[in-house]
Scaffold this motif. Structure first.
Motif, PDB file in Angstrom:
ATOM      1  N   ARG A 102      34.567  55.363  17.915  1.00  0.00           N
ATOM      2  CA  ARG A 102      36.014  55.420  17.693  1.00  0.00           C
ATOM      3  C   ARG A 102      36.629  56.597  18.429  1.00  0.00           C
ATOM      4  O   ARG A 102      37.788  56.579  18.784  1.00  0.00           O
ATOM      5  CB  ARG A 102      36.306  55.516  16.200  1.00  0.00           C
ATOM      6  N   CYS A 162      34.662  62.610  18.417  1.00  0.00           N
ATOM      7  CA  CYS A 162      34.536  63.552  17.295  1.00  0.00           C
ATOM      8  C   CYS A 162      33.111  63.523  16.734  1.00  0.00           C
ATOM      9  O   CYS A 162      32.597  62.447  16.408  1.00  0.00           O
ATOM     10  CB  CYS A 162      35.537  63.181  16.204  1.00  0.00           C
ATOM     11  N   SER A 198      32.933  61.871  13.261  1.00  0.00           N
ATOM     12  CA  SER A 198      33.021  60.417  13.360  1.00  0.00           C
ATOM     13  C   SER A 198      31.678  59.834  13.802  1.00  0.00           C
ATOM     14  O   SER A 198      31.217  58.824  13.262  1.00  0.00           O
ATOM     15  CB  SER A 198      34.128  60.032  14.343  1.00  0.00           C
ATOM     16  N   ASP A 245      29.164  57.271  11.657  1.00  0.00           N
ATOM     17  CA  ASP A 245      28.687  55.964  12.111  1.00  0.00           C
ATOM     18  C   ASP A 245      27.294  55.675  11.575  1.00  0.00           C
ATOM     19  O   ASP A 245      26.916  54.530  11.384  1.00  0.00           O
ATOM     20  CB  ASP A 245      28.689  55.885  13.643  1.00  0.00           C
TER      21      ASP A 245
END
Length: 138
Positions: free
Chosen positions: A9, A12, A15, A19
């Motif tokens: 996405r 970052c 992030s 995942d």
């Protein structure tokens, strides 16, 4: 069971980590490997949280595909597998310990031994090394 890489996405790092660890079951499997001494499929099923077999199979495959755990034939019963943390998985030790400390601080019913929490807070480096060395031997 999806074995493809998750779509990024963003760049970052949080992030990226989510995942892999964005659900409770994945971290609980890592917890059981790291702190619970669990290595076999049936042992994970006996955890207090009662993970469903399909979810466990999916999370083990996901962790293996991500290079966080490795699966090998059980030396005692070759028909079964054992799971171990890889170096990438062992690098999660400080993260998991920080989650333990945070949870123990805010959960009035915590099962975490306070002596261990105090020791970790004062000697993080050695506690991480001891856990890493113990797991690397298994």
């Amino acid at each position: 069971m999806s074995r493809t890489k998750p779509t990024r996405r963003s760049a970052c790092p949080i992030s990226y980590a989510l995942d892999f660890f964005g659900d409770k079951w994945t971290l609980l499997v890592v917890r059981d490997l790291m702190f619970g001494g669990k290595r076999r499929y049936g042992e994970f099923l006996n955890s207090d949280e009662a993970i469903a077999t399909n979810i466990l199979a999916d999370r083990l495959a996901k962790l293996e595909n991500a290079g966080i755990i490795r699966k090998s034939a059980d030396p005692q019963t070759r028909a079964r597998n054992v799971y171990r943390l890889t170096d990438k998985g062992l690098d999660l030790i400080p993260v998991m310990l920080e989650l333990v400390v945070w949870g123990a601080k805010y959960d009035p019913q915590t099962g975490a031994p306070m002596a261990f929490i105090r020791r970790y807070k004062t000697d993080r480096e050695n506690v991480v090394k001891e856990i890493r060395d113990r797991l690397a031997k298994n």
